[in-house]
Design an enzyme around this catalytic site. Structure first.
Site, mmCIF file in Angstrom:
data_model
loop_
_atom_site.group_PDB
_atom_site.id
_atom_site.type_symbol
_atom_site.label_atom_id
_atom_site.label_comp_id
_atom_site.label_asym_id
_atom_site.label_seq_id
_atom_site.Cartn_x
_atom_site.Cartn_y
_atom_site.Cartn_z
ATOM 1 N N ASP A 93 0.798 -1.279 0.011
ATOM 2 C CA ASP A 93 0.069 0.333 -0.065
ATOM 3 C C ASP A 93 0.800 1.126 0.248
ATOM 4 O O ASP A 93 2.127 1.347 0.126
ATOM 5 C CB ASP A 93 -1.117 -0.019 1.398
ATOM 6 C CG ASP A 93 -0.332 0.006 2.492
ATOM 7 O OD1 ASP A 93 0.873 0.301 2.612
ATOM 8 O OD2 ASP A 93 -0.981 -0.351 3.521
ATOM 9 N N ASP A 267 -7.925 -7.229 1.536
ATOM 10 C CA ASP A 267 -7.027 -7.357 2.616
ATOM 11 C C ASP A 267 -7.665 -6.757 3.606
ATOM 12 O O ASP A 267 -8.264 -5.943 3.803
ATOM 13 C CB ASP A 267 -5.874 -6.701 2.080
ATOM 14 C CG ASP A 267 -5.682 -5.244 2.591
ATOM 15 O OD1 ASP A 267 -5.164 -4.831 3.519
ATOM 16 O OD2 ASP A 267 -6.131 -4.272 1.901
ATOM 17 N N CYS A 305 -13.244 -27.576 9.560
ATOM 18 C CA CYS A 305 -11.876 -26.999 8.868
ATOM 19 C C CYS A 305 -10.954 -28.066 8.820
ATOM 20 O O CYS A 305 -10.670 -28.856 9.668
ATOM 21 C CB CYS A 305 -11.737 -25.752 9.859
ATOM 22 S SG CYS A 305 -9.981 -24.949 9.323
ATOM 23 N N CYS A 307 -7.471 -27.139 8.552
ATOM 24 C CA CYS A 307 -6.259 -26.344 8.665
ATOM 25 C C CYS A 307 -5.442 -27.136 9.614
ATOM 26 O O CYS A 307 -5.873 -28.194 10.336
ATOM 27 C CB CYS A 307 -6.611 -24.807 9.203
ATOM 28 S SG CYS A 307 -6.828 -24.726 11.049
ATOM 29 N N CYS A 310 -6.675 -27.322 13.465
ATOM 30 C CA CYS A 310 -7.910 -27.985 13.637
ATOM 31 C C CYS A 310 -7.462 -29.528 13.161
ATOM 32 O O CYS A 310 -8.167 -30.332 13.903
ATOM 33 C CB CYS A 310 -8.984 -27.545 12.792
ATOM 34 S SG CYS A 310 -9.688 -25.879 13.114
ATOM 35 N N HIS A 336 -5.345 -20.587 11.531
ATOM 36 C CA HIS A 336 -6.775 -20.891 11.490
ATOM 37 C C HIS A 336 -7.500 -19.814 10.754
ATOM 38 O O HIS A 336 -8.219 -20.241 9.756
ATOM 39 C CB HIS A 336 -7.334 -21.499 12.809
ATOM 40 C CG HIS A 336 -8.985 -21.637 12.823
ATOM 41 N ND1 HIS A 336 -9.538 -22.676 12.147
ATOM 42 C CD2 HIS A 336 -9.884 -20.708 12.872
ATOM 43 C CE1 HIS A 336 -10.796 -22.459 12.225
ATOM 44 N NE2 HIS A 336 -11.217 -21.273 12.402
#
Length: 377
Positions: A93, A267, A305, A307, A310, A336
């Site tokens: 940015d 974002d 989930c 991930c 998890c 996560h």
């Protein structure tokens, strides 16, 4: 151009776009969520872990890297990609938002902004030319024009003058841009919560023919329905053959609603910030894992989930780590939350492909337990 947009499909239900953004460091499937690596790192995670959860692009912050360690050091290191060992696309940015939100004793003139560093109080100066030069040194794939982000609420006349200045600054950024062959400079549409100013800003910037366009000055404290209204007043005036980026938005509901309105890129620091407070996003809504009721809960953060957190650890264990001030607990909640948003956008893309994004939205919101499409974050 360094960055191009490829439209693959438009959702028959909503008009949402499925596409690809082509960059010097790879392709980005859109709509997409970009994890934020403010200081050239996604807090608590290695680049390899960020890749593993499926992120195709990350965002870094010009203001913070300008203040520390300095853009010349990063240029000497071979650019931001080499400096942080990330070989996929990077967006930086402009630093404008941080100048106006973090810096004290700032003075805005037509030339630029004089302000004090939030680290040590040193007097610093950013202008369209300086911000563009810093990002040229960083070597990110997508760089942003230097803009003024007006606060919410703000008087109409102030926002009008600010928006007009942002358009003039955008033209100066284009003239200062030294690497158009391998860096794409995006313009930023401003205009506060005023539809006419949003449309005028979009007209000013599209006349300059940027390779992509961002919408700034949203998600700054206004009600979400107003943000969506401003999107609807802006997106139709942006080119259909270029990427559209909604800055600073990362709640699950806003990602889905923004996608429905034709946004390609998002974002936000939200998923990593709330993770460090023990708050997680799940398919059934917000879960504050540090709460006492999870002390003996041996299920995963989210049964739906896949991930790393998890697959391997329980709510009880993660709560224990957080209560014991063990950094691994906050790393797990961070992994996560980022995985959740990256994969939410995969589901959004699939729904667009199958012409069912509105149905997906309604089902997702029902499962998430939202009241009036407000996520609670």
């Amino acid at each position: 151009m360094a960055v191009t947009y490829e439209l693959i499909k438009t959702c028959a239900q909503t008009g949402a776009r499925l596409g690809r953004v082509h960059t010097p460091h790879g392709i980005i499937d859109t709509p997409t969520f970009m994890p934020v690596g403010t200081q050239a790192t996604v807090k608590g995670m290695s680049p390899e872990e960020v890749k593993e959860l499926g992120a195709q692009i990350i965002l870094s912050n010009t203001y913070h890297l300008f203040v520390r360690p300095g853009h010349e050091l990063i240029r000497e290191a071979g650019g931001l990609h080499k400096f942080m060992n990330w070989d996929r696309p990077i967006l930086t940015d402009s630093g404008g938002f941080q100048v106006f939100s973090l810096a004290e004793n700032r003075k805005i003139t037509e030339e630029g902004v004089t302000f004090r560093s939030h680290l040590n109080g040193d007097k610093l100066f950013l202008s369209p030319e300086v911000a563009t030069g810093v990002q040229n040194a960083l070597g990110s794939d997508i760089i942003m024009a230097f803009d003024e982000c007006p606060p919410y609420p703000a008087e109409y006349e102030y926002v009008k003058k600010s928006t007009e200045r942002t358009s003039r600054w955008a033209e100066r950024c284009l003239k200062a841009h030294a690497r158009p062959s391998d860096q794409a400079l995006f313009g930023i549409v401003q205009g506060g919560m005023h539809a006419d100013l949003r449309r005028q800003s979009a007209a000013d910037l599209t006349s300059l023919d940027f390779p992509g366009y961002a919408m700034g000055g949203l998600s700054v404290g206004e009600p979400k329905h107003l943000m969506y209204e401003m999107l609807e007043e802006t997106v139709p005036f942006l080119p259909s053959n270029k990427p559209r980026y909604l800055m600073g938005v990362g709640s699950p509901d806003a990602l889905v609603e923004g996608s429905m309105r034709g946004v390609d890129m998002f974002d936000c620091v939200l998923p990593t910030r709330i993770a460090r407070n023990g708050t997680t996003m799940t398919s059934r809504g917000r879960l504050v894992v540090k709460n006492a009721k999870y002390a003996s809960d041996f299920g995963p953060l989210d049964p739906d989930c896949s991930c790393y957190a998890c697959r391997n650890y329980s709510r009880a264990y993660i709560r224990h780590l957080i209560k014991a001030d063990e950094m691994f607990g906050l790393r797990l909640t961070t992994i996560h939350n980022l995985h959740f948003l990256v994969h939410l956008m995969q589901d959004v893309r699939q729904a667009i492909q199958e012409d069912r994004l509105r149905d997906f939205r309604d089902e997702f919101f029902e499962n998430y337990g939202m009241a009036g499409n407000e996520s609670g974050f």
